[in-house]
Design an enzyme around this catalytic site. Structure first.
Site, PDB file in Angstrom:
ATOM      1  N   HIS A   1      35.428  33.741  22.108  1.00  8.90           N
ATOM      2  CA  HIS A   1      36.347  32.559  22.403  1.00  8.90           C
ATOM      3  C   HIS A   1      37.758  32.866  22.061  1.00  8.90           C
ATOM      4  O   HIS A   1      38.732  32.574  22.519  1.00  8.90           O
ATOM      5  CB  HIS A   1      35.763  31.580  21.609  1.00  8.90           C
ATOM      6  CG  HIS A   1      34.321  30.681  22.623  1.00  8.90           C
ATOM      7  ND1 HIS A   1      34.501  29.513  22.876  1.00  8.90           N
ATOM      8  CD2 HIS A   1      33.055  31.448  22.397  1.00  8.90           C
ATOM      9  CE1 HIS A   1      33.339  29.456  23.425  1.00  8.90           C
ATOM     10  NE2 HIS A   1      32.361  30.344  23.280  1.00  8.90           N
TER      11      HIS A   1
ATOM     12  N   ASP B   1      39.654  24.585  22.841  1.00 10.76           N
ATOM     13  CA  ASP B   1      38.417  25.230  23.523  1.00 10.76           C
ATOM     14  C   ASP B   1      37.496  24.301  24.199  1.00 10.76           C
ATOM     15  O   ASP B   1      37.769  22.989  23.823  1.00 10.76           O
ATOM     16  CB  ASP B   1      37.711  25.957  22.710  1.00 10.76           C
ATOM     17  CG  ASP B   1      36.865  26.838  23.194  1.00 10.76           C
ATOM     18  OD1 ASP B   1      36.893  27.998  23.066  1.00 10.76           O
ATOM     19  OD2 ASP B   1      35.586  26.485  23.510  1.00 10.76           O
TER      20      ASP B   1
ATOM     21  N   VAL C   1      35.845  48.827  19.655  1.00  6.61           N
ATOM     22  CA  VAL C   1      36.812  49.697  20.165  1.00  6.61           C
ATOM     23  C   VAL C   1      37.714  48.685  20.925  1.00  6.61           C
ATOM     24  O   VAL C   1      37.274  47.561  21.410  1.00  6.61           O
ATOM     25  CB  VAL C   1      36.126  50.550  21.267  1.00  6.61           C
ATOM     26  CG1 VAL C   1      35.456  51.558  20.309  1.00  6.61           C
ATOM     27  CG2 VAL C   1      35.351  49.737  22.144  1.00  6.61           C
TER      28      VAL C   1
ATOM     29  N   GLN D   1      38.138  47.703  24.361  1.00  7.83           N
ATOM     30  CA  GLN D   1      37.654  47.722  25.451  1.00  7.83           C
ATOM     31  C   GLN D   1      38.572  47.807  26.658  1.00  7.83           C
ATOM     32  O   GLN D   1      38.145  48.703  27.679  1.00  7.83           O
ATOM     33  CB  GLN D   1      36.774  46.464  25.665  1.00  7.83           C
ATOM     34  CG  GLN D   1      35.894  46.697  26.942  1.00  7.83           C
ATOM     35  CD  GLN D   1      34.487  45.645  26.851  1.00  7.83           C
ATOM     36  OE1 GLN D   1      33.615  45.977  26.232  1.00  7.83           O
ATOM     37  NE2 GLN D   1      34.805  44.577  27.500  1.00  7.83           N
TER      38      GLN D   1
ATOM     39  N   HIS E   1      26.806  43.220  29.450  1.00  8.27           N
ATOM     40  CA  HIS E   1      25.841  41.998  29.543  1.00  8.27           C
ATOM     41  C   HIS E   1      26.630  40.951  30.483  1.00  8.27           C
ATOM     42  O   HIS E   1      26.027  40.111  30.599  1.00  8.27           O
ATOM     43  CB  HIS E   1      26.012  41.660  28.222  1.00  8.27           C
ATOM     44  CG  HIS E   1      27.291  40.981  27.712  1.00  8.27           C
ATOM     45  ND1 HIS E   1      28.480  41.927  27.876  1.00  8.27           N
ATOM     46  CD2 HIS E   1      27.929  39.862  27.110  1.00  8.27           C
ATOM     47  CE1 HIS E   1      29.766  41.294  27.162  1.00  8.27           C
ATOM     48  NE2 HIS E   1      29.330  40.068  26.845  1.00  8.27           N
TER      49      HIS E   1
ATOM     50  N   TRP F   1      32.166  37.241  30.386  1.00  7.69           N
ATOM     51  CA  TRP F   1      33.172  36.970  30.994  1.00  7.69           C
ATOM     52  C   TRP F   1      34.488  37.878  30.783  1.00  7.69           C
ATOM     53  O   TRP F   1      35.167  38.457  31.714  1.00  7.69           O
ATOM     54  CB  TRP F   1      33.819  35.440  31.253  1.00  7.69           C
ATOM     55  CG  TRP F   1      34.786  35.236  32.299  1.00  7.69           C
ATOM     56  CD1 TRP F   1      36.291  34.881  32.145  1.00  7.69           C
ATOM     57  CD2 TRP F   1      34.642  35.433  33.820  1.00  7.69           C
ATOM     58  NE1 TRP F   1      36.864  34.770  33.328  1.00  7.69           N
ATOM     59  CE2 TRP F   1      35.726  35.183  34.352  1.00  7.69           C
ATOM     60  CE3 TRP F   1      33.562  35.936  34.672  1.00  7.69           C
ATOM     61  CZ2 TRP F   1      36.178  35.397  35.652  1.00  7.69           C
ATOM     62  CZ3 TRP F   1      33.594  35.834  36.045  1.00  7.69           C
ATOM     63  CH2 TRP F   1      35.027  35.822  36.592  1.00  7.69           C
ATOM     64  N   ASN F   2      34.879  37.881  29.589  1.00  6.54           N
ATOM     65  CA  ASN F   2      35.822  39.024  29.139  1.00  6.54           C
ATOM     66  C   ASN F   2      35.665  40.401  29.544  1.00  6.54           C
ATOM     67  O   ASN F   2      36.692  40.912  30.177  1.00  6.54           O
ATOM     68  CB  ASN F   2      35.893  38.865  27.703  1.00  6.54           C
ATOM     69  CG  ASN F   2      36.454  37.560  27.028  1.00  6.54           C
ATOM     70  OD1 ASN F   2      37.123  36.798  27.543  1.00  6.54           O
ATOM     71  ND2 ASN F   2      36.142  37.383  25.641  1.00  6.54           N
ATOM     72  N   SER F   3      34.361  40.694  29.650  1.00  9.95           N
ATOM     73  CA  SER F   3      34.161  41.822  30.035  1.00  9.95           C
ATOM     74  C   SER F   3      34.241  41.974  31.557  1.00  9.95           C
ATOM     75  O   SER F   3      34.772  43.010  32.160  1.00  9.95           O
ATOM     76  CB  SER F   3      32.754  42.424  29.731  1.00  9.95           C
ATOM     77  OG  SER F   3      32.563  42.742  28.196  1.00  9.95           O
TER      78      SER F   3
ATOM     79  N   GLY G   1      23.259  32.944  27.919  1.00  7.79           N
ATOM     80  CA  GLY G   1      24.416  32.059  28.024  1.00  7.79           C
ATOM     81  C   GLY G   1      24.910  32.025  29.369  1.00  7.79           C
ATOM     82  O   GLY G   1      24.062  31.470  30.342  1.00  7.79           O
TER      83      GLY G   1
END
Length: 479
Positions: free
Chosen positions: A32, A129, A356, A358, A373, A376-378, A396
């Site tokens: 978040h 948020d 790291v 990413q 996984h 959403w960020n990934s 989730g």
């Protein structure tokens, strides 16, 4: 309890008083916070005053480190220190520590009123948020401030969040939660929904429903996505098909990491990037399951077996605990993966438990596939890099995000692979076979590269996300 403390960089001059002043009220958890920090960094270039509510103490060490870096890199940003009311965790036995923090935040929000009202120059807007909006939006309205939600998941997930209360109102009260047809977006199977939504008595679900009802009453929703990635969901939200009267939607992604994130990676995790420098182009499988997801030790060993059997080079970010402060006590790589694994993959595999950058990893020319996984960020980072994503949702909103992975061309979703709460294991043989197959699939690589090109266009001057950001700033200045 002492009132929140506002730390200012000095008295504003007349010019600064005329600028919009946005107070950010973030939640907890790096999934978040990182989108908030990156959006704040981008907004700081648009002649806007910014304050950030900083909840103390943070849940994780990573949160504390990133807050410190934000204020170091952007000294003009004001910090509003906020100490929470105590929460009796025994009310929610077995609850996730981050869910408990969200609840503690929600119960303490009324104490933030004098701090927001007292900031100088006077606040013109609040950005919060989704986990807090049911409490923050009424406060903003009482103070006659704009209130916007910075949503940290997909537009598809926002459509579910805003429509789910309507779905519940219309279904038979005695019936279980089932499949959800989100108007104008898509049919979402029951098994794709965040698991807590299937139990209406759970803390998360109660929060989700309250926030879903309130988000419709805000002044705008900012989403880390772009029009070419989720055209259907964005159109349905914007034209009121999902929920009539939905506020303006600003698709302003994909975000870029801050300079401080890159510096930290260069200083602390250069070994991973140095290792990538020694590998051939598009030869490495990057494996990471997010900063909060944990996978059972038995499943981790199957992943290890699969990577070994694939014959591919790999960089694996291994995480075994929910909160990073607990990671040191969880044992080393050998304790988790067993003796002999690292020796057998020596020269073609690297496993680390360190943080790291990413974005830097995915942007490295050696990386050819991302086993993820599907957080959403990934997903957005893979999309921006044009790297194919092999989606293995863990819980989730991950399966909802995986629908976007599959429909947009970002990658492939293994819908039948297990996720949290399911007892069976995905075998190393199956994992290794799929990894090897995707690494050799030119069509998958070409589709992902095309998405990367669209992402670059979106954030470039005149692109859809760049234009959305300008529209958001204009709305702030019109307050």
């Amino acid at each position: 309890m002492a009132p929140p403390t506002v730390l200012n960089s000095g008295e504003p001059d007349a010019r600064r008083r005329a600028r919009p002043h946005v107070v950010f009220v973030p939640s907890a958890g790096m999934g978040h916070l990182l989108p908030f920090f990156r959006f704040i960094g981008a907004l700081s270039a648009h002649d806007v005053d910014i304050s950030v509510v900083t909840v103390l103490p943070t849940v994780s060490a990573a949160e504390a480190d990133h807050f410190a870096r934000l204020f170091h890199d952007f000294p003009s940003i004001r910090r509003v220190d906020f100490n929470l009311l105590p929460l009796d965790a025994s009310e929610f036995p077995g609850a996730d520590p981050f869910l408990l923090r969200w609840e503690a935040l929600r119960r303490s929000m009324h104490l933030l009123v004098p701090a927001i009202a007292g900031v100088a120059p006077r606040a013109t807007a609040v950005v919060t948020d989704i986990t807090l909006v049911s409490h923050v939006n009424p406060i903003a309205k009482d103070l006659r401030l704009q209130c916007h939600v910075l949503f940290i998941s997909s537009a598809t997930m926002m459509s579910l969040c805003s429509y789910f209360p309507i779905y519940l109102d219309n279904k038979d009260a005695q019936a279980d939660v089932g499949d959800v047809d989100v108007p104008g977006v898509r049919h979402l199977k029951r098994s794709w929904l965040p698991q807590p939504l299937l139990d209406l008595d759970m803390l998360f679900t109660k929060q989700f429903i309250e926030n879903g009802r309130e988000v419709v009453k805000t002044d705008g929703v900012l989403i880390n996505t772009f029009d070419a990635l989720e055209p259907v969901a964005l159109a349905a939200l914007r034209d009121g098909t999902v929920v009539r009267g939905f506020p303006p939607v600003f698709a302003v992604g994909p975000y870029s990491s801050l300079a401080s994130e890159k510096k930290a990676a260069d200083a602390d995790q250069s070994s991973a990037l140095d290792w990538l420098d020694q590998q051939p182009a598009r030869s490495v499988v990057y494996v990471a399951f997010g900063n909060r997801c944990t996978v059972s030790n038995d499943q981790l060993r199957e992943i290890a077996a699969g990577l070994e059997a694939s014959g591919c080079r790999f960089l694996w970010i291994l995480k075994t605990t929910v909160v990073d402060r607990d990671e040191a006590a969880a044992g080393g790589v050998r304790d988790v993966l067993g003796d002999g694994f690292m020796e057998r993959v020596k020269g073609r595999g690297m496993v680390t438990k360190e943080w790291v950058d990413q974005e830097a990893v995915l942007g490295h020319p050696a990386v050819g596939l991302f086993l993820s996984h599907s957080g959403w960020n990934s997903v957005t980072e893979a999309a921006a890099a044009g790297v194919p994503l092999l989606a293995w949702p863990r819980g989730g909103d991950h399966r909802v995000a995986a629908t976007v992975v599959a429909s947009s061309g970002v990658g492939v979703w293994m819908e039948q692979w297990s996720w949290d709460g399911e007892e069976w294991l995905v075998s190393g043989e199956e994992i290794g076979g799929k990894v090897k197959e995707m690494m050799a699939d030119d069509a998958v690589r070409e589709r992902a590269a095309k998405v990367g090109e669209e992402a670059a266009k979106a954030v470039a001057e005149g692109g859809t996300s760049h234009t959305s950001m300008l529209e958001f700033v204009a709305k702030l200045k019109a307050a």
